[in-house]
Design a protein around this motif. Structure first.
Motif, PDB file in Angstrom:
ATOM      1  N   ALA A 244       0.783  -1.240   0.085  1.00 10.78           N
ATOM      2  CA  ALA A 244       0.032  -0.042  -0.185  1.00 10.78           C
ATOM      3  C   ALA A 244       0.735   1.164  -0.017  1.00 10.78           C
ATOM      4  CB  ALA A 244      -0.908  -0.011   1.207  1.00 10.78           C
ATOM      5  N   GLU A 245       2.043   1.190   0.805  1.00  7.28           N
ATOM      6  CA  GLU A 245       2.845   2.350   0.683  1.00  7.28           C
ATOM      7  C   GLU A 245       3.721   2.709  -0.307  1.00  7.28           C
ATOM      8  OE1 GLU A 245       2.313   4.948   2.857  1.00  7.28           O
ATOM      9  OE2 GLU A 245       0.385   3.819   3.659  1.00  7.28           O
ATOM     10  N   PRO A 246       3.989   3.864  -0.953  1.00  4.72           N
ATOM     11  CA  PRO A 246       5.221   3.725  -1.920  1.00  4.72           C
ATOM     12  C   PRO A 246       6.543   3.605  -1.255  1.00  4.72           C
ATOM     13  CG  PRO A 246       4.115   5.796  -1.561  1.00  4.72           C
ATOM     14  CD  PRO A 246       3.178   4.918  -0.647  1.00  4.72           C
ATOM     15  N   PHE A 247       7.385   3.509  -2.149  1.00  5.04           N
ATOM     16  CA  PHE A 247       8.793   3.464  -1.701  1.00  5.04           C
ATOM     17  C   PHE A 247       9.397   4.727  -2.270  1.00  5.04           C
ATOM     18  CE2 PHE A 247      13.276   2.305  -2.657  1.00  5.04           C
ATOM     19  CZ  PHE A 247      13.849   1.951  -1.553  1.00  5.04           C
ATOM     20  N   ARG A 248       9.975   5.148  -1.377  1.00  2.79           N
ATOM     21  CA  ARG A 248      10.728   6.750  -1.522  1.00  2.79           C
ATOM     22  C   ARG A 248      12.442   6.508  -1.290  1.00  2.79           C
ATOM     23  NH1 ARG A 248       5.913   8.164   0.437  1.00  2.79           N
ATOM     24  NH2 ARG A 248       4.721   9.974  -0.921  1.00  2.79           N
ATOM     25  N   VAL A 249      12.908   6.973  -2.458  1.00  2.00           N
ATOM     26  CA  VAL A 249      14.456   7.216  -2.447  1.00  2.00           C
ATOM     27  C   VAL A 249      14.733   8.147  -2.915  1.00  2.00           C
ATOM     28  CG1 VAL A 249      14.641   5.833  -4.465  1.00  2.00           C
ATOM     29  CG2 VAL A 249      16.602   5.994  -2.790  1.00  2.00           C
ATOM     30  N   GLU A 250      15.558   9.257  -2.189  1.00  2.00           N
ATOM     31  CA  GLU A 250      16.005  10.448  -2.551  1.00  2.00           C
ATOM     32  C   GLU A 250      14.805  11.235  -3.027  1.00  2.00           C
ATOM     33  OE1 GLU A 250      19.240  10.560  -5.258  1.00  2.00           O
ATOM     34  OE2 GLU A 250      20.320   9.171  -4.135  1.00  2.00           O
ATOM     35  N   SER A 251      14.500  11.852  -4.101  1.00  2.00           N
ATOM     36  CA  SER A 251      13.479  12.556  -4.588  1.00  2.00           C
ATOM     37  C   SER A 251      12.555  11.699  -5.380  1.00  2.00           C
ATOM     38  CB  SER A 251      13.643  13.776  -5.372  1.00  2.00           C
ATOM     39  OG  SER A 251      14.489  13.613  -6.522  1.00  2.00           O
ATOM     40  N   ALA A 252      12.874  10.522  -5.439  1.00  2.00           N
ATOM     41  CA  ALA A 252      11.945   9.766  -6.495  1.00  2.00           C
ATOM     42  C   ALA A 252      10.814   8.832  -5.437  1.00  2.00           C
ATOM     43  CB  ALA A 252      12.709   8.673  -7.194  1.00  2.00           C
ATOM     44  N   ARG A 253       9.818   8.511  -6.144  1.00  2.00           N
ATOM     45  CA  ARG A 253       8.761   7.803  -5.462  1.00  2.00           C
ATOM     46  C   ARG A 253       8.626   6.752  -6.334  1.00  2.00           C
ATOM     47  NH1 ARG A 253       2.992   9.182  -3.156  1.00  2.00           N
ATOM     48  NH2 ARG A 253       1.683   7.412  -4.072  1.00  2.00           N
ATOM     49  N   PHE A 254       8.276   5.666  -5.607  1.00  2.00           N
ATOM     50  CA  PHE A 254       7.950   4.170  -6.622  1.00  2.00           C
ATOM     51  C   PHE A 254       6.883   3.660  -5.886  1.00  2.00           C
ATOM     52  CE2 PHE A 254      12.474   4.800  -7.284  1.00  2.00           C
ATOM     53  CZ  PHE A 254      12.642   4.604  -8.610  1.00  2.00           C
ATOM     54  N   ASP A 255       5.675   3.449  -6.780  1.00  2.00           N
ATOM     55  CA  ASP A 255       4.317   2.904  -6.401  1.00  2.00           C
ATOM     56  C   ASP A 255       4.616   1.520  -6.619  1.00  2.00           C
ATOM     57  OD1 ASP A 255       2.867   5.201  -5.799  1.00  2.00           O
ATOM     58  OD2 ASP A 255       2.229   5.457  -7.865  1.00  2.00           O
ATOM     59  N   LEU A 256       4.376   0.685  -5.584  1.00  2.00           N
ATOM     60  CA  LEU A 256       4.733  -0.761  -5.548  1.00  2.00           C
ATOM     61  C   LEU A 256       3.211  -1.697  -6.156  1.00  2.00           C
ATOM     62  CD1 LEU A 256       6.277  -1.187  -1.909  1.00  2.00           C
ATOM     63  CD2 LEU A 256       7.333  -0.571  -4.139  1.00  2.00           C
ATOM     64  N   ASP A 257       3.736  -2.447  -7.095  1.00  2.00           N
ATOM     65  CA  ASP A 257       2.900  -3.524  -7.505  1.00  2.00           C
ATOM     66  C   ASP A 257       4.002  -4.752  -7.827  1.00  2.00           C
ATOM     67  OD1 ASP A 257       4.370  -2.628  -9.654  1.00  2.00           O
ATOM     68  OD2 ASP A 257       2.538  -2.065 -11.009  1.00  2.00           O
ATOM     69  N   ALA A 258       3.219  -5.678  -8.370  1.00  2.00           N
ATOM     70  CA  ALA A 258       3.837  -6.919  -8.489  1.00  2.00           C
ATOM     71  C   ALA A 258       3.060  -7.786  -9.291  1.00  2.00           C
ATOM     72  CB  ALA A 258       3.922  -7.936  -7.027  1.00  2.00           C
ATOM     73  N   SER A 259       3.791  -8.928 -10.081  1.00  2.00           N
ATOM     74  CA  SER A 259       3.145  -9.761 -10.951  1.00  2.00           C
ATOM     75  C   SER A 259       3.188 -11.148 -10.020  1.00  2.00           C
ATOM     76  CB  SER A 259       4.088 -10.164 -12.225  1.00  2.00           C
ATOM     77  OG  SER A 259       4.245  -8.913 -12.926  1.00  2.00           O
ATOM     78  N   VAL A 260       1.921 -11.833 -10.094  1.00  2.00           N
ATOM     79  CA  VAL A 260       2.111 -13.110  -9.369  1.00  2.00           C
ATOM     80  C   VAL A 260       1.826 -14.444 -10.091  1.00  2.00           C
ATOM     81  CG1 VAL A 260       1.061 -11.728  -7.345  1.00  2.00           C
ATOM     82  CG2 VAL A 260      -0.539 -12.941  -9.218  1.00  2.00           C
ATOM     83  N   GLY A 261       2.395 -15.558  -9.691  1.00  2.00           N
ATOM     84  CA  GLY A 261       1.810 -16.583 -10.273  1.00  2.00           C
ATOM     85  C   GLY A 261       1.729 -17.905  -9.316  1.00  2.00           C
ATOM     86  N   LEU A 262       0.785 -18.507  -9.715  1.00  2.00           N
ATOM     87  CA  LEU A 262       0.194 -19.567  -8.547  1.00  2.00           C
ATOM     88  C   LEU A 262       0.294 -21.120  -9.110  1.00  2.00           C
ATOM     89  CD1 LEU A 262      -3.381 -17.564  -7.891  1.00  2.00           C
ATOM     90  CD2 LEU A 262      -1.180 -17.462  -6.362  1.00  2.00           C
ATOM     91  N   ALA A 263       0.516 -21.907  -8.166  1.00  2.00           N
ATOM     92  CA  ALA A 263       0.484 -23.231  -8.421  1.00  2.00           C
ATOM     93  C   ALA A 263      -0.205 -24.056  -7.140  1.00  2.00           C
ATOM     94  CB  ALA A 263       1.748 -23.674  -8.931  1.00  2.00           C
TER      95      ALA A 263
END
Length: 293
Positions: A244-263
Protein backbone atom coordinates in the motif's frame (compact mmCIF):
# COMPACT_ATOMS: atom_id res chain seq x y z
CA UNK A 1 7.13 -19.36 9.23
CA UNK A 2 7.11 -23.13 9.46
CA UNK A 3 3.77 -24.87 9.54
CA UNK A 4 2.87 -27.12 12.42
CA UNK A 5 1.02 -30.40 11.97
CA UNK A 6 -1.88 -29.33 14.17
CA UNK A 7 -2.39 -25.60 13.80
CA UNK A 8 -0.25 -24.50 10.85
CA UNK A 9 1.87 -22.26 13.07
CA UNK A 10 5.61 -22.31 12.65
CA UNK A 11 8.00 -22.42 15.58
CA UNK A 12 5.61 -21.92 18.49
CA UNK A 13 7.25 -19.89 21.17
CA UNK A 14 9.58 -22.11 23.12
CA UNK A 15 9.98 -21.79 26.88
CA UNK A 16 12.87 -19.50 27.83
CA UNK A 17 16.20 -21.30 27.93
CA UNK A 18 18.05 -21.20 31.22
CA UNK A 19 21.38 -19.47 30.91
CA UNK A 20 24.26 -19.84 33.30
CA UNK A 21 24.58 -22.22 36.21
CA UNK A 22 21.42 -22.71 38.27
CA UNK A 23 21.28 -20.67 41.45
CA UNK A 24 19.92 -21.84 44.75
CA UNK A 25 16.56 -20.30 43.96
CA UNK A 26 16.29 -22.63 40.94
CA UNK A 27 17.09 -25.89 42.73
CA UNK A 28 13.54 -26.85 43.60
CA UNK A 29 10.86 -27.42 41.01
CA UNK A 30 7.21 -28.10 41.59
CA UNK A 31 6.58 -31.82 41.61
CA UNK A 32 8.71 -34.92 42.28
CA UNK A 33 12.46 -34.96 41.68
CA UNK A 34 14.32 -37.76 39.96
CA UNK A 35 17.38 -39.31 41.66
CA UNK A 36 19.84 -37.24 39.69
CA UNK A 37 18.10 -34.01 40.67
CA UNK A 38 18.00 -35.15 44.28
CA UNK A 39 21.75 -35.69 44.21
CA UNK A 40 22.25 -32.23 42.69
CA UNK A 41 20.07 -30.68 45.40
CA UNK A 42 21.98 -32.48 48.12
CA UNK A 43 25.32 -31.43 46.67
CA UNK A 44 24.28 -27.79 46.36
CA UNK A 45 22.89 -27.85 49.87
CA UNK A 46 26.18 -29.17 51.18
CA UNK A 47 28.09 -26.41 49.40
CA UNK A 48 25.74 -23.78 50.78
CA UNK A 49 26.19 -25.25 54.26
CA UNK A 50 29.97 -25.03 53.93
CA UNK A 51 29.79 -21.42 52.75
CA UNK A 52 27.54 -20.49 55.67
CA UNK A 53 29.80 -22.19 58.19
CA UNK A 54 32.90 -20.59 56.73
CA UNK A 55 31.37 -17.13 56.73
CA UNK A 56 30.11 -17.57 60.29
CA UNK A 57 33.60 -18.61 61.38
CA UNK A 58 35.00 -15.39 59.99
CA UNK A 59 32.91 -13.29 62.34
CA UNK A 60 29.49 -13.12 60.72
CA UNK A 61 28.62 -9.75 59.26
CA UNK A 62 26.68 -9.16 56.08
CA UNK A 63 28.49 -11.85 54.09
CA UNK A 64 27.96 -14.42 56.82
CA UNK A 65 24.27 -13.63 57.09
CA UNK A 66 23.84 -13.91 53.32
CA UNK A 67 25.55 -17.29 53.25
CA UNK A 68 23.46 -18.55 56.15
CA UNK A 69 20.29 -17.29 54.44
CA UNK A 70 21.31 -19.13 51.26
CA UNK A 71 21.79 -22.31 53.25
CA UNK A 72 18.38 -21.89 54.87
CA UNK A 73 16.75 -21.35 51.46
CA UNK A 74 18.45 -24.47 50.09
CA UNK A 75 17.21 -26.49 53.04
CA UNK A 76 13.64 -25.30 52.55
CA UNK A 77 13.76 -26.37 48.91
CA UNK A 78 14.30 -30.02 49.74
CA UNK A 79 11.12 -32.05 49.38
CA UNK A 80 10.24 -35.19 51.33
CA UNK A 81 12.19 -37.34 48.89
CA UNK A 82 15.48 -35.65 49.78
CA UNK A 83 15.01 -34.86 53.48
CA UNK A 84 18.38 -35.58 55.12
CA UNK A 85 18.70 -37.62 58.29
CA UNK A 86 18.97 -36.07 61.73
CA UNK A 87 21.56 -33.33 62.39
CA UNK A 88 21.14 -32.13 58.75
CA UNK A 89 23.96 -34.32 57.50
CA UNK A 90 24.05 -34.38 53.71
CA UNK A 91 24.42 -37.64 51.78
CA UNK A 92 25.81 -37.56 48.24
CA UNK A 93 25.89 -40.89 46.39
CA UNK A 94 25.29 -42.60 49.72
CA UNK A 95 28.28 -40.94 51.41
CA UNK A 96 28.04 -38.94 54.62
CA UNK A 97 29.92 -35.92 53.35
CA UNK A 98 30.68 -34.54 56.78
CA UNK A 99 32.50 -37.74 57.70
CA UNK A 100 34.88 -37.55 54.72
CA UNK A 101 38.51 -36.53 55.21
CA UNK A 102 39.42 -32.92 54.47
CA UNK A 103 41.10 -33.66 51.09
CA UNK A 104 37.95 -35.39 49.84
CA UNK A 105 35.81 -32.49 51.02
CA UNK A 106 38.03 -30.03 49.18
CA UNK A 107 37.89 -32.19 46.07
CA UNK A 108 34.07 -32.20 46.17
CA UNK A 109 34.00 -28.45 46.58
CA UNK A 110 36.34 -27.98 43.61
CA UNK A 111 34.24 -30.38 41.56
CA UNK A 112 31.17 -28.28 42.33
CA UNK A 113 32.90 -25.17 41.01
CA UNK A 114 33.92 -27.01 37.85
CA UNK A 115 30.36 -28.25 37.32
CA UNK A 116 29.06 -24.68 37.69
CA UNK A 117 31.54 -23.47 35.04
CA UNK A 118 30.59 -26.37 32.78
CA UNK A 119 26.90 -25.48 33.09
CA UNK A 120 27.69 -21.92 32.03
CA UNK A 121 29.70 -23.16 29.04
CA UNK A 122 26.90 -25.52 28.00
CA UNK A 123 24.34 -22.71 28.24
CA UNK A 124 26.53 -20.48 26.07
CA UNK A 125 26.92 -23.29 23.51
CA UNK A 126 23.16 -23.86 23.45
CA UNK A 127 22.57 -20.15 22.83
CA UNK A 128 25.04 -20.26 19.92
CA UNK A 129 23.25 -23.28 18.45
CA UNK A 130 19.98 -21.37 18.66
CA UNK A 131 21.51 -18.46 16.73
CA UNK A 132 22.91 -20.80 14.07
CA UNK A 133 19.56 -22.55 13.68
CA UNK A 134 17.96 -19.19 12.96
CA UNK A 135 20.30 -18.67 10.00
CA UNK A 136 19.77 -22.11 8.41
CA UNK A 137 17.52 -21.96 5.34
CA UNK A 138 16.88 -18.25 5.85
CA UNK A 139 17.74 -15.37 3.55
CA UNK A 140 20.35 -13.14 5.20
CA UNK A 141 18.96 -9.94 3.64
CA UNK A 142 15.29 -10.24 4.61
CA UNK A 143 15.20 -12.93 7.29
CA UNK A 144 12.59 -14.85 5.27
CA UNK A 145 13.03 -18.44 4.12
CA UNK A 146 15.46 -19.02 1.27
CA UNK A 147 14.82 -21.41 -1.62
CA UNK A 148 15.87 -24.53 0.28
CA UNK A 149 13.69 -23.57 3.22
CA UNK A 150 10.72 -22.95 0.93
CA UNK A 151 11.10 -26.36 -0.72
CA UNK A 152 11.06 -28.02 2.70
CA UNK A 153 7.93 -26.05 3.62
CA UNK A 154 6.20 -27.13 0.40
CA UNK A 155 6.96 -30.77 1.19
CA UNK A 156 5.64 -30.26 4.71
CA UNK A 157 2.38 -28.65 3.61
CA UNK A 158 1.90 -31.44 1.05
CA UNK A 159 2.05 -34.02 3.84
CA UNK A 160 -0.48 -32.02 5.85
CA UNK A 161 -2.81 -31.70 2.86
CA UNK A 162 -2.65 -35.45 2.30
CA UNK A 163 -3.57 -36.07 5.92
CA UNK A 164 -6.34 -33.49 6.12
CA UNK A 165 -7.73 -33.83 2.59
CA UNK A 166 -7.02 -30.14 1.99
CA UNK A 167 -5.41 -28.27 -0.91
CA UNK A 168 -2.85 -25.51 -0.60
CA UNK A 169 -1.38 -23.01 -3.03
CA UNK A 170 2.09 -21.61 -3.66
CA UNK A 171 2.31 -18.03 -4.93
CA UNK A 172 5.33 -16.32 -6.48
CA UNK A 173 5.43 -12.53 -6.23
CA UNK A 174 7.70 -10.53 -8.53
CA UNK A 175 8.13 -6.99 -7.20
CA UNK A 176 7.94 -4.81 -10.30
CA UNK A 177 9.96 -1.70 -9.24
CA UNK A 178 13.02 -3.60 -7.95
CA UNK A 179 15.10 -3.57 -11.18
CA UNK A 180 14.38 0.13 -11.79
CA UNK A 181 15.32 1.07 -8.24
CA UNK A 182 18.61 -0.76 -8.63
CA UNK A 183 19.34 0.78 -12.03
CA UNK A 184 18.74 4.34 -10.85
CA UNK A 185 19.91 4.28 -7.24
CA UNK A 186 22.16 1.26 -6.86
CA UNK A 187 22.06 -1.97 -4.94
CA UNK A 188 21.82 -0.45 -1.41
CA UNK A 189 18.55 1.26 -2.35
CA UNK A 190 17.19 -1.94 -3.86
CA UNK A 191 18.13 -3.94 -0.76
CA UNK A 192 16.31 -1.43 1.42
CA UNK A 193 13.26 -1.85 -0.81
CA UNK A 194 13.44 -5.64 -0.43
CA UNK A 195 13.84 -5.47 3.36
CA UNK A 196 10.91 -3.09 3.72
CA UNK A 197 8.76 -5.24 1.43
CA UNK A 198 9.66 -8.36 3.41
CA UNK A 199 8.66 -6.62 6.63
CA UNK A 200 5.37 -5.50 5.09
CA UNK A 201 4.60 -9.01 3.81
CA UNK A 202 5.42 -10.45 7.22
CA UNK A 203 3.10 -7.98 8.91
CA UNK A 204 0.26 -8.69 6.47
CA UNK A 205 0.64 -12.48 6.59
CA UNK A 206 -1.44 -14.78 8.74
CA UNK A 207 -0.18 -17.56 11.02
CA UNK A 208 0.92 -20.56 8.96
CA UNK A 209 1.65 -18.59 5.78
CA UNK A 210 5.32 -19.28 5.06
CA UNK A 211 7.18 -16.46 3.31
CA UNK A 212 10.38 -16.72 1.29
CA UNK A 213 12.72 -14.45 -0.64
CA UNK A 214 14.10 -16.19 -3.73
CA UNK A 215 16.07 -13.45 -5.44
CA UNK A 216 16.19 -9.81 -6.36
CA UNK A 217 12.57 -8.82 -5.96
CA UNK A 218 11.06 -12.30 -6.12
CA UNK A 219 9.12 -13.50 -3.09
CA UNK A 220 7.02 -16.58 -2.43
CA UNK A 221 4.25 -17.44 -0.01
CA UNK A 222 2.52 -20.68 0.91
CA UNK A 223 -1.23 -20.30 1.40
CA UNK A 224 -2.14 -23.39 3.45
CA UNK A 225 -5.62 -24.81 3.03
CA UNK A 226 -6.50 -22.30 0.31
CA UNK A 227 -6.99 -23.20 -3.34
CA UNK A 228 -8.29 -21.57 -6.54
CA UNK A 229 -10.55 -18.59 -5.79
CA UNK A 230 -9.89 -18.73 -2.06
CA UNK A 231 -6.14 -18.50 -2.68
CA UNK A 232 -6.51 -15.66 -5.17
CA UNK A 233 -8.73 -13.69 -2.80
CA UNK A 234 -6.31 -14.13 0.09
CA UNK A 235 -3.34 -13.12 -2.08
CA UNK A 236 -5.07 -9.94 -3.25
CA UNK A 237 -5.84 -9.01 0.35
CA UNK A 238 -2.27 -9.63 1.44
CA UNK A 239 -0.69 -7.66 -1.39
CA UNK A 240 -3.11 -4.76 -0.99
CA UNK A 241 -1.94 -4.39 2.60
CA UNK A 242 1.76 -5.10 2.05
CA UNK A 243 2.24 -2.88 -1.03
CA UNK A 244 0.00 0.00 0.00
CA UNK A 245 2.79 2.46 0.84
CA UNK A 246 5.05 3.79 -1.96
CA UNK A 247 8.81 3.38 -1.73
CA UNK A 248 10.79 6.62 -1.57
CA UNK A 249 14.48 7.09 -2.26
CA UNK A 250 16.00 10.55 -2.52
CA UNK A 251 13.45 12.60 -4.48
CA UNK A 252 11.94 9.62 -6.32
CA UNK A 253 8.74 7.80 -5.46
CA UNK A 254 7.90 4.27 -6.61
CA UNK A 255 4.38 2.91 -6.36
CA UNK A 256 4.65 -0.75 -5.48
CA UNK A 257 2.99 -3.44 -7.55
CA UNK A 258 3.81 -7.02 -8.43
CA UNK A 259 3.23 -9.82 -10.88
CA UNK A 260 2.05 -13.09 -9.39
CA UNK A 261 2.04 -16.77 -10.33
CA UNK A 262 0.08 -19.51 -8.60
CA UNK A 263 0.46 -23.29 -8.44
CA UNK A 264 -1.28 -26.02 -6.48
CA UNK A 265 0.91 -27.71 -3.89
CA UNK A 266 -1.20 -30.86 -3.90
CA UNK A 267 -2.97 -33.07 -6.49
CA UNK A 268 -6.58 -32.57 -7.46
CA UNK A 269 -7.91 -34.91 -4.80
CA UNK A 270 -5.38 -35.71 -2.05
CA UNK A 271 -7.68 -38.35 -0.58
CA UNK A 272 -7.55 -40.44 -3.75
CA UNK A 273 -3.92 -41.26 -3.03
CA UNK A 274 -2.48 -39.40 -6.01
CA UNK A 275 1.16 -38.54 -5.33
CA UNK A 276 1.96 -34.91 -4.70
CA UNK A 277 4.25 -33.24 -7.23
CA UNK A 278 7.88 -32.69 -6.36
CA UNK A 279 8.36 -29.33 -4.57
CA UNK A 280 10.70 -28.19 -7.36
CA UNK A 281 7.94 -28.97 -9.87
CA UNK A 282 5.49 -26.90 -7.81
CA UNK A 283 7.84 -23.91 -7.91
CA UNK A 284 8.39 -24.39 -11.65
CA UNK A 285 4.64 -24.41 -12.25
CA UNK A 286 4.21 -21.20 -10.25
CA UNK A 287 7.05 -19.61 -12.21
CA UNK A 288 5.45 -20.55 -15.52
CA UNK A 289 2.20 -19.01 -14.38
CA UNK A 290 4.10 -15.86 -13.34
CA UNK A 291 5.86 -15.51 -16.71
CA UNK A 292 2.71 -16.21 -18.71
CA UNK A 293 0.81 -13.40 -17.05
Amino acid sequence: MKTDETNWVRNPQAPPRQTGAPGLEQLRAVGPRDPGEQEADAFELWRAQRRAASAAGEGGGRGGRQAQDAYARAGRRRDEAVEPPARDRVAIHGLDVESLPAPAVRALDEMGEEIAHLNEALAAAAARIDRLEETIEHDSLTGLLDRAGLLHEIAHVQSLDAREGARSTIALIDLTPAPEVRRRFGRPAMERLLRETADALRTASEPGEALAHLGEGEFAIILPGRFAEAAETRLRTLLSAALAEPFRVESARFDLDASVGLAAATPRDPQEGEAAPDPEAVLAAADRDLRSG
